[in-house]
Scaffold this motif. Structure first.
Motif, PDB file in Angstrom:
ATOM      1  N   LYS A  64       9.320   5.724   1.497  1.00  0.00           N
ATOM      2  CA  LYS A  64      10.371   4.197   1.909  1.00  0.00           C
ATOM      3  C   LYS A  64       9.194   3.349   1.497  1.00  0.00           C
ATOM      4  CE  LYS A  64      14.503   6.977   3.190  1.00  0.00           C
ATOM      5  NZ  LYS A  64      15.911   6.559   4.378  1.00  0.00           N
ATOM      6  N   LEU A  65       8.291   2.501   0.651  1.00  0.00           N
ATOM      7  CA  LEU A  65       7.575   1.980   1.282  1.00  0.00           C
ATOM      8  C   LEU A  65       7.595   1.435  -0.051  1.00  0.00           C
ATOM      9  CD1 LEU A  65       4.766   0.550   2.695  1.00  0.00           C
ATOM     10  CD2 LEU A  65       3.457   2.348   1.036  1.00  0.00           C
ATOM     11  N   VAL A  66       7.791  -0.936   0.394  1.00  0.00           N
ATOM     12  CA  VAL A  66       7.585  -1.392  -0.580  1.00  0.00           C
ATOM     13  C   VAL A  66       5.889  -2.192  -1.245  1.00  0.00           C
ATOM     14  CG1 VAL A  66       8.472  -3.070  -1.548  1.00  0.00           C
ATOM     15  CG2 VAL A  66      10.488  -1.284  -0.835  1.00  0.00           C
ATOM     16  N   VAL A  67       5.657  -1.683  -2.149  1.00  0.00           N
ATOM     17  CA  VAL A  67       4.248  -2.656  -2.143  1.00  0.00           C
ATOM     18  C   VAL A  67       4.574  -3.701  -3.013  1.00  0.00           C
ATOM     19  CG1 VAL A  67       1.727  -3.240  -3.298  1.00  0.00           C
ATOM     20  CG2 VAL A  67       2.991  -0.777  -1.724  1.00  0.00           C
ATOM     21  N   GLU A  68       4.521  -5.508  -2.771  1.00  0.00           N
ATOM     22  CA  GLU A  68       4.615  -6.409  -3.216  1.00  0.00           C
ATOM     23  C   GLU A  68       2.993  -7.083  -3.577  1.00  0.00           C
ATOM     24  OE1 GLU A  68       7.891  -8.087  -3.798  1.00  0.00           O
ATOM     25  OE2 GLU A  68       7.806  -6.121  -3.623  1.00  0.00           O
ATOM     26  N   ILE A  69       2.899  -7.262  -4.270  1.00  0.00           N
ATOM     27  CA  ILE A  69       1.805  -8.122  -5.226  1.00  0.00           C
ATOM     28  C   ILE A  69       2.322 -10.228  -5.507  1.00  0.00           C
ATOM     29  CG2 ILE A  69      -0.162  -8.699  -7.198  1.00  0.00           C
ATOM     30  CD1 ILE A  69      -0.188  -5.974  -5.502  1.00  0.00           C
ATOM     31  N   LEU A  95      13.196   0.545   4.828  1.00  0.00           N
ATOM     32  CA  LEU A  95      12.414   0.572   3.447  1.00  0.00           C
ATOM     33  C   LEU A  95      10.499  -0.258   4.277  1.00  0.00           C
ATOM     34  CD1 LEU A  95      13.691  -0.545   0.077  1.00  0.00           C
ATOM     35  CD2 LEU A  95      13.352   1.742   1.510  1.00  0.00           C
ATOM     36  N   ARG A  96       9.938   0.217   4.368  1.00  0.00           N
ATOM     37  CA  ARG A  96       8.619  -0.707   5.144  1.00  0.00           C
ATOM     38  C   ARG A  96       8.133  -1.473   3.467  1.00  0.00           C
ATOM     39  NH1 ARG A  96       5.580   0.079   9.151  1.00  0.00           N
ATOM     40  NH2 ARG A  96       3.443   0.256   8.864  1.00  0.00           N
ATOM     41  N   VAL A  97       7.994  -2.585   4.078  1.00  0.00           N
ATOM     42  CA  VAL A  97       7.225  -3.855   3.315  1.00  0.00           C
ATOM     43  C   VAL A  97       5.624  -4.071   3.499  1.00  0.00           C
ATOM     44  CG1 VAL A  97       7.518  -6.278   1.900  1.00  0.00           C
ATOM     45  CG2 VAL A  97       9.195  -4.456   2.773  1.00  0.00           C
ATOM     46  N   ILE A  98       5.019  -3.795   2.090  1.00  0.00           N
ATOM     47  CA  ILE A  98       3.571  -4.182   2.791  1.00  0.00           C
ATOM     48  C   ILE A  98       3.216  -5.133   1.030  1.00  0.00           C
ATOM     49  CG2 ILE A  98       2.490  -2.284   0.934  1.00  0.00           C
ATOM     50  CD1 ILE A  98       0.297  -2.344   2.469  1.00  0.00           C
ATOM     51  N   ARG A  99       2.390  -5.933   1.412  1.00  0.00           N
ATOM     52  CA  ARG A  99       1.975  -7.354   0.790  1.00  0.00           C
ATOM     53  C   ARG A  99       0.371  -7.469   0.523  1.00  0.00           C
ATOM     54  NH1 ARG A  99       6.358 -10.400  -1.045  1.00  0.00           N
ATOM     55  NH2 ARG A  99       7.884 -10.025   0.490  1.00  0.00           N
ATOM     56  N   PHE A 100       0.322  -7.101  -0.486  1.00  0.00           N
ATOM     57  CA  PHE A 100      -1.208  -7.652  -1.091  1.00  0.00           C
ATOM     58  C   PHE A 100      -1.109  -9.443  -2.078  1.00  0.00           C
ATOM     59  CE2 PHE A 100      -1.061  -3.243  -0.605  1.00  0.00           C
ATOM     60  CZ  PHE A 100      -2.184  -3.244   0.163  1.00  0.00           C
ATOM     61  N   SER A 101      -2.394 -10.002  -1.852  1.00  0.00           N
ATOM     62  CA  SER A 101      -2.487 -11.158  -2.779  1.00  0.00           C
ATOM     63  C   SER A 101      -2.640 -11.114  -3.901  1.00  0.00           C
ATOM     64  CB  SER A 101      -2.855 -12.501  -2.061  1.00  0.00           C
ATOM     65  OG  SER A 101      -4.132 -11.915  -2.079  1.00  0.00           O
ATOM     66  N   ASN A 102      -2.121 -11.393  -5.122  1.00  0.00           N
ATOM     67  CA  ASN A 102      -2.908 -10.954  -6.182  1.00  0.00           C
ATOM     68  C   ASN A 102      -4.487 -11.100  -6.142  1.00  0.00           C
ATOM     69  OD1 ASN A 102      -0.595 -11.097  -7.525  1.00  0.00           O
ATOM     70  ND2 ASN A 102      -0.955 -13.824  -8.503  1.00  0.00           N
ATOM     71  N   ARG A 103      -5.419 -12.209  -5.209  1.00  0.00           N
ATOM     72  CA  ARG A 103      -6.873 -12.541  -5.523  1.00  0.00           C
ATOM     73  C   ARG A 103      -7.138 -11.068  -4.836  1.00  0.00           C
ATOM     74  NH1 ARG A 103      -9.236 -17.452  -2.651  1.00  0.00           N
ATOM     75  NH2 ARG A 103     -10.137 -17.528  -4.614  1.00  0.00           N
ATOM     76  N   GLU A 104      -6.185 -10.969  -3.230  1.00  0.00           N
ATOM     77  CA  GLU A 104      -6.743  -9.153  -3.062  1.00  0.00           C
ATOM     78  C   GLU A 104      -6.932  -8.106  -3.969  1.00  0.00           C
ATOM     79  OE1 GLU A 104      -5.030  -8.513   1.541  1.00  0.00           O
ATOM     80  OE2 GLU A 104      -3.717  -9.087   0.501  1.00  0.00           O
TER      81      GLU A 104
END
Length: 127
Positions: A64-69, A95-104
């Motif tokens: 139940k994990l969402v990964v956003e870029i 849901l659990r949401v984790i975000r990363f930047s395009n740069r990362e």
């Protein structure tokens, strides 16, 4: 309207088609995340998955994990407000949401992979 059985939230057929188009035309950071990172994790992820009025970049049903870029638009005041509303909606679905930047993703994929592994450990650990 169509019904998503797992979330019991409705979304339109147009959103489904848009998600398909997004899978076909992924950004470079999304491609990198998908092929060089998520495919190497022990859980299955799905790309561009509709939830209610939103499409998430990546979703792992088992966790139940969402990964956003996030691109540069996410750093504007409007982008931050939109993301907060979106995250609240997704968290309201459990849901659990984790975000990363395009740069990362483009400059530190190893660090992104390590952070994802830590999230998986936290999310899959028994409570």
């Amino acid at each position: 309207m169509e019904r998503c059985k797992k979330t019991m939230k409705t979304y339109t057929s147009a959103l489904i088609q848009r998600a398909r188009d997004m899978r076909t035309n992924m950004t470079e950071p999304e491609k990198r995340m998908w092929y060089d990172c998520l495919k190497h994790l022990p859980f299955r992820f799905r790309r561009q998955r509709p939830f209610g009025p939103y499409i998430v970049d990546f979703y792992c049903p088992g966790l139940k994990l969402v990964v956003e870029i996030d691109g540069d638009i996410h750093t504007t005041a409007d982008g931050i407000a939109y993301d907060a509303e979106r995250t609240a909606f997704l968290e309201g679905l459990g849901l659990r949401v984790i975000r990363f930047s395009n740069r990362e993703v483009m400059e530190n994929l190893e660090g992104v992979f390590d952070r994802l592994q830590q999230e998986i450990i936290l999310t899959s650990a028994p409570n």
